[in-house]
Design a protein around this motif. Structure first.
Motif, mmCIF file in Angstrom:
data_model
loop_
_atom_site.group_PDB
_atom_site.id
_atom_site.type_symbol
_atom_site.label_atom_id
_atom_site.label_comp_id
_atom_site.label_asym_id
_atom_site.label_seq_id
_atom_site.Cartn_x
_atom_site.Cartn_y
_atom_site.Cartn_z
ATOM 1 N N GLU A 1 0.832 -1.201 0.000
ATOM 2 C CA GLU A 1 0.000 0.000 0.000
ATOM 3 C C GLU A 1 0.870 1.256 0.000
ATOM 4 O O GLU A 1 0.569 2.252 -0.666
ATOM 5 N N LEU A 2 1.960 1.204 0.739
ATOM 6 C CA LEU A 2 2.879 2.336 0.786
ATOM 7 C C LEU A 2 3.512 2.561 -0.581
ATOM 8 O O LEU A 2 3.675 3.704 -1.036
ATOM 9 N N SER B 1 -4.444 8.941 -0.163
ATOM 10 C CA SER B 1 -5.556 8.372 0.598
ATOM 11 C C SER B 1 -6.460 9.409 1.243
ATOM 12 O O SER B 1 -7.568 9.081 1.685
ATOM 13 N N TRP C 1 1.478 9.312 0.909
ATOM 14 C CA TRP C 1 0.378 8.534 1.465
ATOM 15 C C TRP C 1 -0.855 9.409 1.683
ATOM 16 O O TRP C 1 -1.966 9.056 1.310
ATOM 17 N N GLN C 2 -0.658 10.576 2.293
ATOM 18 C CA GLN C 2 -1.787 11.442 2.585
ATOM 19 C C GLN C 2 -2.435 11.959 1.313
ATOM 20 O O GLN C 2 -3.654 12.053 1.212
ATOM 21 N N ALA D 1 5.639 7.537 3.693
ATOM 22 C CA ALA D 1 4.797 7.361 4.868
ATOM 23 C C ALA D 1 4.516 8.662 5.590
ATOM 24 O O ALA D 1 3.389 8.908 6.043
ATOM 25 N N LEU E 1 -0.903 8.550 7.361
ATOM 26 C CA LEU E 1 -0.725 7.126 7.634
ATOM 27 C C LEU E 1 -1.095 6.813 9.085
ATOM 28 O O LEU E 1 -1.700 5.772 9.372
ATOM 29 N N SER F 1 1.262 4.375 -2.966
ATOM 30 C CA SER F 1 1.125 5.815 -2.706
ATOM 31 C C SER F 1 2.184 6.633 -3.425
ATOM 32 O O SER F 1 2.019 7.847 -3.595
ATOM 33 N N THR G 1 -4.692 6.479 9.446
ATOM 34 C CA THR G 1 -5.159 5.254 8.796
ATOM 35 C C THR G 1 -4.932 4.033 9.675
ATOM 36 O O THR G 1 -5.839 3.232 9.904
ATOM 37 N N HIS H 1 5.316 6.155 11.499
ATOM 38 C CA HIS H 1 4.097 6.333 10.710
ATOM 39 C C HIS H 1 3.433 7.677 11.014
ATOM 40 O O HIS H 1 2.268 7.880 10.692
ATOM 41 N N SER I 1 2.832 14.114 2.656
ATOM 42 C CA SER I 1 3.317 12.773 2.325
ATOM 43 C C SER I 1 2.574 12.225 1.122
ATOM 44 O O SER I 1 1.390 12.525 0.918
#
Length: 586
Positions: free
Chosen positions: A371-372, A394, A390-391, A546, A398, A375, A401, A501, A388
């Protein structure tokens, strides 16, 4: 998930030994008897180290060799309570099982299969009395289940040292059923069998998966609760793992299947890319095979074919609920990369598909790290605008999440089990003098609890986590009822992988929260890439994906501490790129 660890850890010490004797056990196996003062307790560079201990029948020591012969330049750095694998381009390491350990004589035996062309086999063939060898470990010993009704020991020639040691020492009193594949009858050894034991020798080429699987299937498994141990070429073990785990239904805690070596397959001429010339870089690999494999795992396609080898396409589509034309989009690429292959008798797993039956192998495609990786599609916007990847991908950080997702947080806790090999340096630090209460937070909290238990320290424990992370941690902590699962005053707070994280702002908020509870805080974090990891170059990128920050080194952690009213008191190097940064309130 069980709180009881399945292994016992040992201090990691770099040791120098010399060859005392060389014995050819068979025409294909050479025993090198090693000895020296550093097998006992010794001091080096002002540091005291314990005596060598390898109580488990399949313990492993890591031999350190050098591609250019300069072994001293390949050695890791010894820490007071661990090892730091500093970068060394000439370093070669190989894991070997001690065949015999004799503390009284100050000796340890290593058995080498000499027909190979690897660096360890070459060293053993050339070994002479007085030659030196450096090694580290073992880092842990396997804990066998109590009172099994029987034990299966299976493998190829490389498994013989562990099998022979088990039969000599009998760590559990149960009938042993032994199966060994050998390339030549001359490889057979005399084994210390007892009444009730069985042994079968099978002629097969090294790495012959079909021969090993057939031989294991031919062993009648007795009634009762048994234990199966197997070691051989990594891919040859995949069908064995599937048979024992899926078909025989043996639980994971009753299986220990380990790839001792990996055979490099030569690519077919048509598939071999042209070698770069004139300093050209190798082409960037396509992400398509990775994405297709991930889709096959998420759909359940790999497991469905594993459970029903030879399944027809129409039956597969009915089981998965995916129309045949859509499955057909995946199959050509899955076949090209050996995941799922088709034939007259239906669909079967290929070699790559067999590998994906191992939980660790599929994590690359279906777990938190996958998943990382996805991203990183937002890497360019994040680099340009901040935040990030990730942010951006999503819509949440993280941290937000994982604290709402029990499965994902559980993955983080499992990853932190590796801290068990590193925390001796933390528990031995003088900071624990007078500590009566310790507050813990972060996915590494369970590992810290175990390390404190192992060290004999018994402070009152409290864990400050939200409901979902707390529930995940409970499953990994021995006797969770002894712990206060609320935040509150403590003499010291340990944040174990709690920042990995979190964004900088989230990390600062946690440090501010800890300052209200304790005068001393310890941050256990990876601060530099592990020099032994093949993915060291990607460590900073994973951290950035992350949190929006590169891997936080000591200056970065010091800046976070200063920002929140702390100052760095001292830093404890734990090894493998991990440090414990001790903070005091300013």
């Amino acid at each position: 998930m069980a709180a009881r660890r399945a292994f016992t850890t040992h201090p990691l010490v770099l040791r120098r030994v010399t060859v005392r004797r060389v014995i050819d056990v068979t025409p294909r196996m050479r025993r090198v008897v090693l000895g020296g003062e550093q097998l006992g307790a010794f001091a080096r560079d002002g540091m005291d180290h314990p005596a060598f201990a390898a109580p488990g029948f399949d313990d492993h020591v890591k031999l350190i060799l050098a591609s250019d012969g300069d072994v001293r330049a390949a050695l890791p750095a010894q820490l007071p309570h661990g090892i730091e694998w500093t970068p060394a381009e000439n370093r070669l390491t190989r894991d070997y099982t001690p065949r015999r350990v004799d503390p009284a004589a100050g000796e340890v035996d290593l058995d080498f299969v000499t027909h190979g062309d690897g660096p360890a086999a070459a060293w053993a063939r050339a070994a002479r009395v007085g030659d030196e060898l450096w090694f580290v470990g073992p880092k842990s010993s396997l804990r066998l289940p109590e009172r099994p009704d029987w034990i299966l020991l299976a493998g190829d020639e490389t498994a013989l040292p562990a099998i022979g040691r088990f039969l000599d020492e009998r760590p559990v009193d149960a009938p042993a059923h032994v199966l060994v594949t050998v390339a030549d009858d001359a490889a057979r050894q005399k084994l210390a069998l007892r009444e009730g034991d069985t042994v079968r020798w099978v002629l097969a080429e090294p790495g012959d998966a079909a021969a090993l699987e057939a031989a294991v299937r031919a062993v009648p498994l007795p009634a009762g609760e048994g234990y199966a141990w197997a070691a051989a070429e990594s891919r040859a073990l995949l069908p064995v793992r599937r048979y024992l785990g899926r078909e025989c239904g043996m639980p994971k805690e009753r299986l220990n299947i380990t790839g001792y070596w990996h055979r490099e397959e030569a690519a077919a001429p048509a598939e071999t890319p042209e070698a770069p010339t004139g300093g050209e870089a190798a082409p960037v690999p396509s992400p398509v095979p990775w994405l297709v494999t991930r889709a096959a795992l998420r759909l359940g396609l790999v497991d469905a074919v594993a459970d029903a080898p030879g399944v027809a396409l129409d039956a597969l589509t009915g089981r998965l609920g995916v129309p045949a034309p859509r499955i057909g989009v995946l199959l050509p690429l899955l076949a090209a990369h050996g995941v799922v292959v088709g034939g007259p008798d239906g669909l079967r797993l290929g070699p790559a598909g067999e590998e994906l039956l191992d939980d660790h192998a599929r994590e690359e495609y279906a777990g938190h790290e996958a998943e990382l990786l996805l991203s990183l599609a937002e890497l360019a916007p994040a680099l340009l605008g901040g935040g990030s990847p990730w942010q951006r991908a999503s819509g949440a950080t993280l941290h937000d999440t994982v604290v709402r997702d029990a499965e994902r947080y559980g993955e983080l806790v499992e990853e932190c089990e590796q801290l068990a090999f590193l925390l001796n340096g933390l528990t031995a630090d003088p900071l624990w003098a007078g500590v009566e209460t310790c507050l813990l937070t972060g996915p590494g909290s369970a590992a810290v609890v175990a390390a404190l238990d192992d060290s004999g320290r018994r402070p009152r424990l409290r864990i400050a986590e939200d409901e979902v992370p707390a529930a995940a941690l409970r499953a990994y902590v021995a006797a969770p009822e002894r712990i206060d699962w609320t935040g509150g005053p403590a003499d010291v707070a340990v944040a174990a992988k709690a920042l990995a994280h979190r964004t900088d702002d989230e990390a600062a908020a946690l440090l501010t929260r800890l300052a209200a509870w304790a005068p001393t805080a310890v941050l256990v974090e990876a601060s530099r890439p592990d020099g032994l990891s093949p993915h060291a170059a990607e460590a900073a990128l994973h951290a950035y994906a992350a949190t929006g920050s590169p891997l936080r080194d000591s200056p970065a952690l010091a800046a976070l501490a200063h920002r929140t009213g702390w100052h760095v008191d001292h830093v404890i190097a734990l090894g493998w790129g991990t440090e414990a940064t001790v903070l005091r309130r300013s």
